[in-house]
Design an enzyme around this catalytic site. Sequence first.
Site, mmCIF file in Angstrom:
data_model
loop_
_atom_site.group_PDB
_atom_site.id
_atom_site.type_symbol
_atom_site.label_atom_id
_atom_site.label_comp_id
_atom_site.label_asym_id
_atom_site.label_seq_id
_atom_site.Cartn_x
_atom_site.Cartn_y
_atom_site.Cartn_z
ATOM 1 N N LYS A 1 28.096 46.452 30.620
ATOM 2 C CA LYS A 1 29.524 46.810 31.033
ATOM 3 C C LYS A 1 30.134 45.345 30.748
ATOM 4 O O LYS A 1 31.367 45.581 30.012
ATOM 5 C CB LYS A 1 29.689 47.304 32.298
ATOM 6 C CG LYS A 1 31.077 47.259 32.797
ATOM 7 C CD LYS A 1 31.317 47.814 34.105
ATOM 8 C CE LYS A 1 31.081 46.858 35.372
ATOM 9 N NZ LYS A 1 32.284 46.072 35.738
ATOM 10 N N ASN A 2 29.897 44.455 31.630
ATOM 11 C CA ASN A 2 30.496 43.000 31.454
ATOM 12 C C ASN A 2 30.461 42.236 30.155
ATOM 13 O O ASN A 2 31.092 41.324 29.949
ATOM 14 C CB ASN A 2 30.291 42.353 32.770
ATOM 15 C CG ASN A 2 30.730 43.030 33.958
ATOM 16 O OD1 ASN A 2 31.440 43.893 33.859
ATOM 17 N ND2 ASN A 2 30.136 42.708 35.181
ATOM 18 N N ARG B 1 39.569 45.594 36.262
ATOM 19 C CA ARG B 1 39.831 44.354 36.391
ATOM 20 C C ARG B 1 39.865 43.634 34.929
ATOM 21 O O ARG B 1 40.556 42.745 34.665
ATOM 22 C CB ARG B 1 38.674 43.524 36.983
ATOM 23 C CG ARG B 1 38.795 42.052 36.999
ATOM 24 C CD ARG B 1 39.478 41.391 37.904
ATOM 25 N NE ARG B 1 39.612 40.009 37.775
ATOM 26 C CZ ARG B 1 40.333 39.273 38.604
ATOM 27 N NH1 ARG B 1 41.516 39.815 39.400
ATOM 28 N NH2 ARG B 1 40.401 37.883 38.546
ATOM 29 N N CYS C 1 37.088 46.592 41.513
ATOM 30 C CA CYS C 1 36.555 46.702 42.772
ATOM 31 C C CYS C 1 37.228 46.125 43.939
ATOM 32 O O CYS C 1 37.712 44.877 43.583
ATOM 33 C CB CYS C 1 35.089 46.522 42.555
ATOM 34 S SG CYS C 1 34.064 47.868 41.952
ATOM 35 N N ARG D 1 40.864 38.707 44.492
ATOM 36 C CA ARG D 1 40.878 38.907 43.169
ATOM 37 C C ARG D 1 42.122 38.170 42.338
ATOM 38 O O ARG D 1 42.764 38.875 41.289
ATOM 39 C CB ARG D 1 40.495 40.093 42.504
ATOM 40 C CG ARG D 1 39.147 40.645 43.304
ATOM 41 C CD ARG D 1 38.473 41.768 42.385
ATOM 42 N NE ARG D 1 37.641 41.136 41.446
ATOM 43 C CZ ARG D 1 37.034 42.063 40.583
ATOM 44 N NH1 ARG D 1 37.132 43.371 40.856
ATOM 45 N NH2 ARG D 1 36.171 41.804 39.687
ATOM 46 N N PRO D 2 42.376 37.080 42.620
ATOM 47 C CA PRO D 2 43.597 36.381 41.846
ATOM 48 C C PRO D 2 43.529 36.125 40.473
ATOM 49 O O PRO D 2 42.477 36.243 39.917
ATOM 50 C CB PRO D 2 44.015 35.198 42.778
ATOM 51 C CG PRO D 2 42.536 34.992 43.292
ATOM 52 C CD PRO D 2 41.631 35.961 43.608
ATOM 53 N N ASP E 1 45.174 33.414 39.151
ATOM 54 C CA ASP E 1 45.910 31.986 38.793
ATOM 55 C C ASP E 1 45.289 31.350 37.914
ATOM 56 O O ASP E 1 45.671 30.638 37.042
ATOM 57 C CB ASP E 1 45.874 31.395 40.198
ATOM 58 C CG ASP E 1 44.525 31.076 40.648
ATOM 59 O OD1 ASP E 1 43.725 32.241 41.005
ATOM 60 O OD2 ASP E 1 44.213 30.182 41.383
ATOM 61 N N LEU E 2 43.530 31.249 37.929
ATOM 62 C CA LEU E 2 42.909 30.565 36.786
ATOM 63 C C LEU E 2 43.257 30.958 35.513
ATOM 64 O O LEU E 2 43.563 30.304 34.581
ATOM 65 C CB LEU E 2 41.556 30.627 37.065
ATOM 66 C CG LEU E 2 41.105 30.153 38.464
ATOM 67 C CD1 LEU E 2 39.596 30.310 38.635
ATOM 68 C CD2 LEU E 2 41.566 28.773 38.566
ATOM 69 N N ASP F 1 26.721 40.552 41.758
ATOM 70 C CA ASP F 1 26.830 42.130 41.240
ATOM 71 C C ASP F 1 25.466 42.621 41.556
ATOM 72 O O ASP F 1 25.416 43.822 41.698
ATOM 73 C CB ASP F 1 26.995 42.091 39.907
ATOM 74 C CG ASP F 1 28.456 41.866 39.525
ATOM 75 O OD1 ASP F 1 28.701 41.684 38.261
ATOM 76 O OD2 ASP F 1 29.239 41.624 40.580
ATOM 77 N N ARG G 1 31.880 54.223 36.959
ATOM 78 C CA ARG G 1 32.507 52.843 36.202
ATOM 79 C C ARG G 1 31.664 52.091 35.563
ATOM 80 O O ARG G 1 31.904 51.260 34.602
ATOM 81 C CB ARG G 1 33.373 51.981 37.535
ATOM 82 C CG ARG G 1 34.679 52.724 37.958
ATOM 83 C CD ARG G 1 35.562 51.947 38.664
ATOM 84 N NE ARG G 1 35.594 50.540 37.858
ATOM 85 C CZ ARG G 1 36.161 49.452 38.844
ATOM 86 N NH1 ARG G 1 36.359 49.368 40.012
ATOM 87 N NH2 ARG G 1 36.279 48.322 37.895
#
Length: 417
Positions: free
Chosen positions: A22-23, A92, A116, A121-122, A124-125, A304, A396
């Site tokens: 998935k990722n 995400r 999720c 889960r910002p 900013d990076l 995970d 998902r």
Amino acid sequence: MDKYIIEGGVRLFGEAEIQSAKNAVLPLLAAAVLTDGQVKIHKCPRIADALNMVAILGELGCKTRFEGDTLCIDSADAANHEIPAALAKELRSSVFLLGSVISRFSRARIAYPGGCDIGLRPVDLHLNGLRRLGVAVSEDGGYIDCSCARLRGTEVLLDFPSVGATENLILAAAKAEGTTVIRNAAKEPEIADLQNFINRMGGKISGAGTAVITVEGVKKLHGAEYTPVSDRIEAGTFLIACAMCGGSIALKNADPVNIASLLHKLREISCKIHAENDKIYIECSRRLSPKIVETSPYPGFPTDLQAQMTALACICEGATVIVENLFETRFKHVPELIRMGADITVRGRSALVRGVPRLHGADVFASDLRGGAALTLAALSAEGRSSVTDLRFIDRGYSAFEYKLRALGARIRRVRV
Ligand code: EPZ
């Protein structure tokens, strides 16, 4: 809303084929926007996150169709730079599209991404890295607006080896003017997949899998075909399922190198594991406590698989300390495991799990993808009947989860609530 009905206590035997990751698939789909040529992603899993990403590509003007398990994408007519909020909030990985949409259209607009509920889960990076490449970023009313006449390669140092930020920057830098060097980059195997795919499209990227990734901007990327790496988290989920239920299973299309940290832990608890070619074999009849499981960026123990490992620790002989270093609130599966008879105490990012001989069945509720998988494994190993409600989370990231488990002998069925 669907739920599983599970009769626990059955050992698992047989073989399961592992899906594409998935990722890995999600950033590859974002990369398809970088070219007006034809892209084909083979063995594309029919999981909700991938289908939502395909829907977003459609909103951008890409033409998509499945030919069997091959997803074909034609972005020649893509013309929309705005990612719809309703879809962006579903996952995400919508945020990865910032890099490729800006590269294609010189601007992008997206609502804050979903995903999720496992922490703040910002992004900013992601945004600071894009600013380094010359992108003007404004955030207002829950939306992120980006514009950049010409992306320019530069050095970017990530404060944390963020997987998504690394991928976003690779996507933005692939056709930038000049060379980009990403330092303190994430090393996950899925990033090597993205590098390999973009290079097959004519890109010039190197260093994926190390902390320093170099992206030499090219003028054009052409279409390409690709088969993503197998899903190390799905493979780990099935290995832990066997460790919890007992029995002996084989995983096809599984790479032992990508889950070396889990194999090490499972051997510690006395599972017998061996790997040959693209298969991993596991046999488990006893479960000693692994003492400590601490998540960290790759190649450390994957966050995970933390929920699934916490479920396993519940029925190990002895106590285990689980430390979740990546996300702030990734223990939502714990109260549900306690309802099944687990003995767990959580303090901040640590959980002390005291092993019990067996869990008992209960009606439990999933609140995120990997937590839902962990509760399913707990129910499969428990004595008696359980239900696991709200399978939207599991859907998902796991394709045909109950079918694969049933093929291994599990007594599990899906019902509509
Ligand atoms: C990716 O999420 C994965 N998702 C996650 O998998 C995985 O848990 C995570 O990487 C870590 O391995 C996808 O690839 C689609 P991060 P991502 O950026 O990119 C902080 C699953 O179950 N951070 O590496 O969002 C962040 O808060 C999912 O398949 C910032 O502070 O993870 C976290 O503490 C869940 N600012 C840490 O970095 C940022 O801009 C790691 O996050 C970005 C991240």
